[in-house]
Design a protein around this motif. Structure first.
Motif, PDB file in Angstrom:
ATOM      1  N   UNK A 121       1.066  -1.165   0.051  1.00  0.00           N
ATOM      2  CA  UNK A 121      -0.039   0.178   0.037  1.00  0.00           C
ATOM      3  C   UNK A 121       0.897   1.169   0.207  1.00  0.00           C
ATOM      4  N   UNK A 122       0.603   2.167  -0.951  1.00  0.00           N
ATOM      5  CA  UNK A 122       1.282   3.196  -1.009  1.00  0.00           C
ATOM      6  C   UNK A 122       1.026   4.206   0.412  1.00  0.00           C
ATOM      7  N   UNK A 123       1.959   5.129   0.612  1.00  0.00           N
ATOM      8  CA  UNK A 123       3.342   5.319   0.597  1.00  0.00           C
ATOM      9  C   UNK A 123       4.373   3.755   0.888  1.00  0.00           C
ATOM     10  N   UNK A 124       5.254   3.698   0.402  1.00  0.00           N
ATOM     11  CA  UNK A 124       6.091   2.845   0.575  1.00  0.00           C
ATOM     12  C   UNK A 124       7.631   3.258   1.012  1.00  0.00           C
ATOM     13  N   UNK A 125       7.915   2.415   1.907  1.00  0.00           N
ATOM     14  CA  UNK A 125       9.503   2.713   2.385  1.00  0.00           C
ATOM     15  C   UNK A 125      10.591   1.937   1.577  1.00  0.00           C
ATOM     16  N   UNK A 126      11.819   2.406   1.714  1.00  0.00           N
ATOM     17  CA  UNK A 126      12.822   1.793   1.143  1.00  0.00           C
ATOM     18  C   UNK A 126      12.963   0.331   1.481  1.00  0.00           C
ATOM     19  N   UNK A 127      12.478  -0.081   2.546  1.00  0.00           N
ATOM     20  CA  UNK A 127      12.425  -1.470   3.206  1.00  0.00           C
ATOM     21  C   UNK A 127      11.307  -2.301   2.342  1.00  0.00           C
ATOM     22  N   UNK A 128      10.168  -1.537   2.317  1.00  0.00           N
ATOM     23  CA  UNK A 128       9.125  -2.204   1.529  1.00  0.00           C
ATOM     24  C   UNK A 128       9.504  -2.609  -0.024  1.00  0.00           C
ATOM     25  N   UNK A 129      10.324  -1.647  -0.658  1.00  0.00           N
ATOM     26  CA  UNK A 129      10.588  -1.885  -2.025  1.00  0.00           C
ATOM     27  C   UNK A 129      11.669  -3.048  -2.147  1.00  0.00           C
ATOM     28  N   UNK A 130      12.623  -3.195  -1.069  1.00  0.00           N
ATOM     29  CA  UNK A 130      13.374  -4.262  -1.269  1.00  0.00           C
ATOM     30  C   UNK A 130      12.378  -5.504  -0.995  1.00  0.00           C
ATOM     31  N   UNK A 131      11.556  -5.521   0.162  1.00  0.00           N
ATOM     32  CA  UNK A 131      10.848  -6.699   0.359  1.00  0.00           C
ATOM     33  C   UNK A 131       9.877  -7.062  -0.888  1.00  0.00           C
ATOM     34  N   UNK A 132       9.566  -6.087  -1.448  1.00  0.00           N
ATOM     35  CA  UNK A 132       8.845  -6.452  -2.938  1.00  0.00           C
ATOM     36  C   UNK A 132       9.418  -7.242  -3.664  1.00  0.00           C
ATOM     37  N   UNK A 133      10.717  -6.862  -3.947  1.00  0.00           N
ATOM     38  CA  UNK A 133      11.746  -7.341  -4.870  1.00  0.00           C
ATOM     39  C   UNK A 133      11.934  -9.010  -4.271  1.00  0.00           C
ATOM     40  N   UNK A 134      12.207  -9.045  -3.052  1.00  0.00           N
ATOM     41  CA  UNK A 134      12.488 -10.305  -2.275  1.00  0.00           C
ATOM     42  C   UNK A 134      11.619 -11.375  -2.443  1.00  0.00           C
ATOM     43  N   UNK A 135      10.221 -10.990  -2.296  1.00  0.00           N
ATOM     44  CA  UNK A 135       9.231 -11.641  -1.948  1.00  0.00           C
ATOM     45  C   UNK A 135       8.928 -12.464  -3.503  1.00  0.00           C
ATOM     46  N   UNK A 136       9.373 -12.132  -4.739  1.00  0.00           N
ATOM     47  CA  UNK A 136       9.027 -12.523  -5.612  1.00  0.00           C
ATOM     48  C   UNK A 136       9.723 -14.011  -5.863  1.00  0.00           C
ATOM     49  N   UNK A 137       8.899 -14.905  -6.376  1.00  0.00           N
ATOM     50  CA  UNK A 137       9.645 -16.267  -6.678  1.00  0.00           C
ATOM     51  C   UNK A 137      10.794 -16.140  -7.575  1.00  0.00           C
TER      52      UNK A 137
END
Lengths: 716, 716
Positions: free
Chosen positions: A638-654
């Motif tokens: 959900x916006x707004x996101x933090x830098x950590x959120x952005x990292x998590x979004x990448x790492x969450x991908x299979x």
């Protein structure tokens, strides 16, 4: 308002509900089958500490308590009124309460928003009365409210009142489903966990799910704030609360139902609330550090584990068993939930081997064999003695335990001392058989803060969630504070956002550019000659694309030419595209033909924004092309996101590995991805009211750098 | 041997174990703590129907039974000896049994193969004795054998003997873990399911897991053959048995543990490295139609559902509930396991609405509201009355049920009649609370063949498995019989398979070609001139690749040139590749440079074969490139495979949609994929002893046609 003031405000407001000095039972009855009797009886049997006033027009006494003909007649002020009256009496009762200065009320009656239009009108009247008299309301259409620490059994449900109370009461529970809530309350109690607060919020005319969570977070008696949620009406508040909960290390453990599409349908019709898509809730929970309970058992198990006051230092787990088969099964379970059954060092193994029989195994899972379960239960302590000193071990799980030991057994006392004096997380579980919920030994363990959870309550799944929670807690309290915040200043792009339109690629790209997101070099040509000039300026090879807000899917009109090499080909492509687009969409407003830099091959990803009815702007990230279409390998925040959120979004991908480098390929520029995600977040935050959707697809990432190769923005 | 003879043979051989006329208890004891006493007591208390002979050197009588000093002294022949003696007496006891003509024996003692070398030697001696005297053995290192239909309680374990027996006993259970087996036996009994046979096979010195499964399949009293498996020693037998089990509609329900252990091995081929033990078991179970139980609860739940003698006609499921929350949760559960909560037709809905209150909901999940659970339980029958006539409904799940009804309740009788006279599958479940395993109403349901399974036993997961089983049963008995079998005749390629080598691409391709698998047009050139001639014959553009058995990964030595357009470029590429390969691998035996047809773009898939230590040749199928490397989206089947297996292997992939057409692309030639899979299966079947591994990667599939673009074969 400062956090301290907020705390006080919220606690004071709901105090009449949770800690009333006096309660009026409206509609009290002598008929033992009626709600008005059952409610009164529940308060008396529960040993409510304050005054109880049965209200009845004629009776002098009910259940040995003096009756009063109206709320106004009671000897002292009434803090809380419980309305045990039928639908048609609710309004007049509420007004009577308001006139008499009652501070809060519980309304059980149903027949409100859950039945449709007519009910919504009636419910709105309740709301107005509450506002007029400054009364806090729970319900309508609810099972009630319990505070098991002061005997406030604000319910008529025998399912709740007949359950024996356990000793420790440090977990609060709020539910949007009465029946499911009651069952969870009973099941928790059967497993040794009594909720201190139980609140069925019903139709939430006033006090909602997150209000109760807030109260519990501010309440020093509550160590875990748990709940059953179908749809949150105030996600922004829930998010703020989750942030605060992480700061004070008080987990929010919430079961969100309606995972499936049909489930969401049912949720919508059930409470009248809008259940957002499950993936968005999932992203939101991760982002907010809310523990997502898969089922009621997670609420019970997670809470029991957390109440041990330890959080595992990592995922390295040792299993101690008296059966090889059980050891294998628990290993399967641990690894499927992301715990690691690590090989023990030779030193640790040989230390354990010294004190266990030769036919037992000191390898992880440690198998003490049937000898331990039948003739030599004292063996169970031997691995523990050694493992408390093993720096590589974080968690020790006993898959069986000598159940006949009790508080007088010296070896159990020794066991408990070892557990108390180590930072290793210790869990005792058993195979789930009936009639062994709290055997003597496990009761003694629990009394000493060592969690015992029976196998059918999925303790290992919950344990893995506790490890995740620990990481979220650490991130929130250490890492994130030092992370740079998103500092993209607001740009004035208002003029680029015409109302309620699908923007062309070049219009969309211009907006992205304004926010510093790299886009292809491009220019929109309206004549062949101009096209050639632009192509030479950009440099060959180039791409030609039709540019029109009316043609969002350019491929379908044959509106793209890739890898165009020279002036002559540019002229031909220009003509062809124009002709084709006009043929396919005669009425389209064609801005021209966009001449663009031909991008070299990279990894295609997609970044998008959609406006969710519950959460507002939601950001999506995924790998492009078939990965998003077939594998649906995407993550949401959900916006707004933090830098950590952005990292998590990448790492969450299979498919995260594709970004990290695979098949001799180097990692792509993940910093550039993070940067785009944060800039998109800033853009949608600044123009939430004007932008409906964004698609950057594909966004091409290189070893160094990133370019938005195509974009689509829809305005509101 | 015909199937009938096999049946008789197997049944006769194990009859002395399961239906002995007489039992000798060797090591009988008067000490009530000793195994020799516990075993005797178990037989007496179990009411064993035949003679029981305690064997003791001195005692005249134990537990009121006359004692005998040796097996030879008993008044009648001994069918079964149960050895309650220590490790050091087992051999002499067994020999004594053999000399006296005992037909079978159970050995409890441990200290055999499970402790290593020394134990293996001792265990082999037991094997020899068994063979010498033609005795069937269970054990050693086991908990025993029960036949609850004739009182044969062949165990010392109080865990087994103290459990009350249920009425219906039609499910057999065999276990490779004693302790886990005992716990499962107890848990099943607590949920109303008593196993007719319980066999702990221990170290399987003689009678193994699949032998017991075989006995149960042939036994008319057994309707479900279930088991707990850690590793099958005779998978070929298990596969044959599974085929037979499907023919006779007697499900094999097996929990295979050790999902996480034995991860992927280091292997030259992709297939080898991706083939984890668990994935192969998973493929094998699917292929064989064996129901894979996730845990003990699946064994219990699936059996209870199957014993209803109905198999759901499809996946369309209706939930009937008295709580909206419960309805949503069960919907989530159904959809996560692949059952469909379908929208009811207006006609059906309006029929239901006629007889339920206006505030209830006739949409699926049907919510009768708290009214049904509290004041009007009779409402529960209303949806059923209508749904039995709904052609679109296959399954009806009651997530709650009036538990206080009993066999005298007319409406319960009516409910049961409706259930009995419909082909709809009806499941009654409840939220899992203690102390309600068999309430009156559910007991009556069960007595009438309507399954009741408590929520904590995962009934919906098992129900979905029953639907899968039904499909496997139908496929096996209808479809597959008419499907063309694999008719690729054996080719003589023995000369192409040098021993213990990694073959070059051209060598590997030649083998595939021999089996009719399309490969690229190619020729290996040893000179530049030859290369040019070949290139012209094949037609430009071409690909050049180094051809060497010592260079399996050609990209790594820069040994591939794609899209070579003319004679000049062929010459240059030839030289460069030769030079680069020599530089990287100075000692490599380079056969030459392979000149190949340049293939156009298609969908890349991978077909492979690896030799599994348990199952032998195993075939893998997956999408190529990153899909196999990152997403590990592959499926396995044990060779040989059928056409149906090949279809299942494709459909099992998450990325199957890529083969069926996505993003305006047409479907690829799936028939060609099936053809290659069957040909590879024939090849590995014909040359199982000579081929270790095969990788066809990539295999390029087009809308019409398929070509193996690269191949790697490793010989034994």
């Amino acid at each position: 308002m400062s956090m301290v003031n907020e705390v006080l405000q919220s606690t004071i407001e709901l105090d009449p509900l949770f800690s009333p000095r006096s309660i009026a039972v409206m509609g009290a009855s002598e008929n033992t089958n009626k709600i008005g009797y059952l409610q009164l009886k529940a308060l008396i049997d529960g040993g409510f500490e304050g005054d109880i006033y049965p209200i009845h027009p004629k009776s002098k006494e009910i259940a040995n308590l003096p009756c009063y003909s109206s709320v106004g007649d009671t000897p002292h002020e009434v803090d809380l009124a419980i309305l045990c009256v039928g639908l048609n009496q609710v309004e007049s009762c509420l007004i009577e309460c308001g006139e008499s200065g009652v501070k809060a009320a519980i309304v059980f009656a149903s027949g409100y928003s859950e039945i449709g239009e007519e009910g919504i009108v009636a419910q709105n009247r309740l709301k107005e009365i509450a506002v007029q008299y400054n009364m806090r309301l729970i319900g309508p259409n609810c099972v009630g409210l319990l505070n098991t620490t002061n005997g406030l059994m604000g319910t008529f449900s025998p399912g709740l009142t007949l359950v024996p109370l356990g000793k420790r009461r440090e977990v609060g529970f709020v539910t949007q489903s009465g029946a499911f809530g009651v069952l969870t309350y009973i099941a928790a109690a059967q497993h040794g966990l009594t909720f201190n607060y139980f609140v069925s919020v019903g139709n939430e005319v006033d006090v909602g799910f997150s209000d109760v969570i807030e109260y519990m977070l501010h309440d020093p008696k509550t160590k875990v704030a748990s709940g059953y949620l179908e749809g949150e009406k105030n996600p922004e508040k829930l998010r703020m609360l989750a942030k605060y909960a992480l700061e004070i290390n008080k987990p929010m453990v919430i079961m969100k139902s309606g995972r499936s599409s049909a489930g969401s349908r049912a949720a919508a019709s059930h409470t009248g609330s809008l259940a957002g898509a499950d993936q968005i809730y999932d992203g939101f929970f991760k982002q907010a550090g809310i523990v997502r309970a898969d089922d009621y058992d997670d609420i019970v198990s997670f809470s029991k584990l957390f109440l041990s006051n330890k959080i595992p230092t990592g995922r390295n787990t040792v299993i101690v068993t008296s059966s090889g088969g059980r050891g294998i099964n628990e290993t399967d379970r641990c690894e499927s939930h992301g715990l690691t059954i690590h090989p023990l060092s030779d030193k640790i193994k040989s230390q354990i081997e010294k004190n266990i029989p030769s036919f037992a195994s000191a390898s992880n899972p440690i198998d003490l064999t049937a000898a331990a379960s039948i003739t030599h239960p004292e063996l169970f302590i031997e691995p523990l003695k050694v493992l408390v000193n093993d720096p590589e071990t974080d968690i020790i799980i006993f898959s069986e335990f000598p159940l006949h030991w009790d508080e007088h057994t010296p070896i159990l006392q020794e066991f408990v001392e070892l557990c108390k004096n180590t930072d290793k997380f210790i869990l005792v579980t058993t195979f789930p058989l009936e009639g062994m919920s709290t055997p003597k030994s496990t009761q003694y363990l629990e009394d000493n803060g060592i969690p015992f959870v029976r196998g059918d309550m999925n303790p290992i799944r919950s344990l893995a969630k506790l490890v995740d929670y620990g990481e979220a807690y650490r991130k929130a309290n250490v890492q994130e504070k030092h992370a740079p915040s998103n500092e993209t200043p607001k740009k004035n792009i208002h003029h680029l956002l015409p109302k309620n339109q699908t923007l062309s690629e070049s219009q969309s790209s211009e907006i992205l550019s304004a926010y510093g997101i790299p886009t292809t070099k491009r220019a929109v040509a309206t004549t062949e000659d101009q096209a050639v000039i632009f192509a030479n300026e950009i440099g060959y090879p180039v791409v030609l694309k039709v540019d029109s807000p009316d043609i969002p899917h350019k491929t379908e009109v044959n509106g793209i030419r890739l890898n165009v090499q020279n002036d002559e080909d540019v002229r031909r492509a220009f003509q062809e595209i124009y002709k084709s687009a006009k043929e396919h969409c005669p009425t389209a407003n064609i801005h021209g033909i966009s001449i663009q830099q031909m991008l070299s091959e990279g990894v295609e990803v997609i970044v998008g924004v959609t406006n969710d009815p519950t959460f507002g702007p939601v950001i999506m990230f995924g790998l492009g092309g078939v990965f998003v279409e077939v594998f649906k390998d995407v993550s949401f925040r959900v916006a707004p996101i933090t830098r950590q959120d952005a990292i998590d979004m990448m790492e969450e991908l299979k498919g995260n590995q594709l970004l990290q480098g695979v098949r001799n390929k180097h990692a792509v520029d993940t910093e550039a991805i993070i940067d785009v995600l944060l800039k998109v977040s800033a853009l949608i935050q600044d123009y939430a009211d004007e932008i409906q959707e964004i698609d950057i697809n594909p966004l091409i990432v290189y070893e160094d750098g990133i370019v938005a190769a195509d974009a689509l923005i829809i305005t509101t």
